[in-house]
Design a protein around this motif. Sequence first.
Motif: not given
Length: 385
Positions: A30-37, A51-56, A107-109, A378-382
């Motif tokens: 139902a979504w085409s993109a997802m949030p990711s680091w 990013t909120r545009d990582m490919v599903f 992009p690598l997660t 902390e970088e991720l959290y904040y």
Amino acid sequence: MLSRGAAGWRALRWAGRRPRARGLHASPRAWSAMPSWVIDRYGSNEVLRFTRDMVFPIIHFPNEVIIRVHAASLNPIDLSMRSGYGATALNMKRDPLKLKTEETEFPLTLGRDVSGVVMECGLSVSYFKPGDEVWAAIPLWKQGTLSEFVVASGNEVSFKPKCLSHIEAAALPYVGLTAWSALNQVGGLNKSNCSGKRVLILGASGGVGTFAVQLVKAWGAHVTAVCSHDASTLVKKLGADDVIDYKSGNLEEQLKTLPLFDFILDNVGGSTEKWALDLLKKWSGATYVTLVTPFLINMDKLGVADGMLQTGVTVGSKTLKHLLKGVHYRWAFFMPSGPSLDEIAELVDSGKKSSLKWTDHPFRRVGVWKKDRRELLEELYYNFL
Ligand SMILES: NC(=O)C1=CN([C@@H]2O[C@H](COP(=O)(O)OP(=O)(O)OC[C@H]3O[C@@H](n4cnc5c(N)ncnc54)[C@H](OP(=O)(O)O)[C@@H]3O)[C@@H](O)[C@H]2O)C=CC1
């Protein structure tokens, strides 16, 4: 019908235990993109990008499942991968025939551990169904878990222990499977042969070490743990019989005053290997297993073929040298495995009723006092807030 793809006897034993689960009750498509680091190049923390545009993720093979990530955690490997460690080998695994010449791994997660809920199952998955609460450690060559969804093979996934929250559970799979691989699959230890054995764990206060202490203790061994003074109370609480502080004097000399060991797990590496094998009983099947190996570093430095050759020569010559001295020398690696996680989940759940306290330590490894991981966390959290 095999439930975990091509998994072996265990998968067969599970066959038919659950209804086939193909339909989605909440299709992630139902979504085409997802949030990711993600990272777009290797480096230090500044390469991290939210990013909120990582490919599903999509299911490529019938034995795969998509998991909605409720919690993920960080291991030293995530920091190393952020800096480029293992890139050569990981790319080879991702694209073995080098067909996608124009593509890179970016992009690598990052992130190996996940605790979450199954969202979608491939056609041959019958053991899991959408809605199941699961945990897993994702292999290094796949996209990681610092993301809203992740795809994994059915044979890499297991039902989450009931007694742990998602956050607690996400702290265990990678270190648990690494310890399991080193102690059980490579080292040959199990609950029926550990009683009375003397086991030395070097680096006992880390993620792998804290898990290993509890595991061999649960299997009946006498455990000597090496860690810094700061961690000795924690490690004793987890079951270690003797705790040695590696910062208070010469470690080798301190350990030489103790009776010889049947098994050593080395989470530290470096110069430790030069003297640690002398602490083993000779000609009695005693084994030294190290988790600190140059396997991926060799490939990064020398390329795939020469790196593998160098690795083979190194491990072969060391194994032979120590065999002639009457002890076994082995390298161990993290191995993703749903069936092993099932066994760990059983231990975790039963730990509530025994002296095991699995939930005492999980947060320790999420960077609470390790500076490098704390900064990344902390970088991720904040940035999520
Ligand atoms: N081969 C593989 O597939 C894998 C390899 N590994 C490797 O295993 C090792 C352990 O991983 P992990 O537990 O997650 O790492 P951690 O960073 O969580 O733990 C390492 C621990 O080692 C301790 N330590 C550092 N120096 C010494 C020393 N000289 N003597 C005794 N203890 C020491 C530290 O203890 P303290 O805080 O008390 O100072 C620290 O807690 C790492 O090197 C990692 O790269 C891990 C996973 C997979």
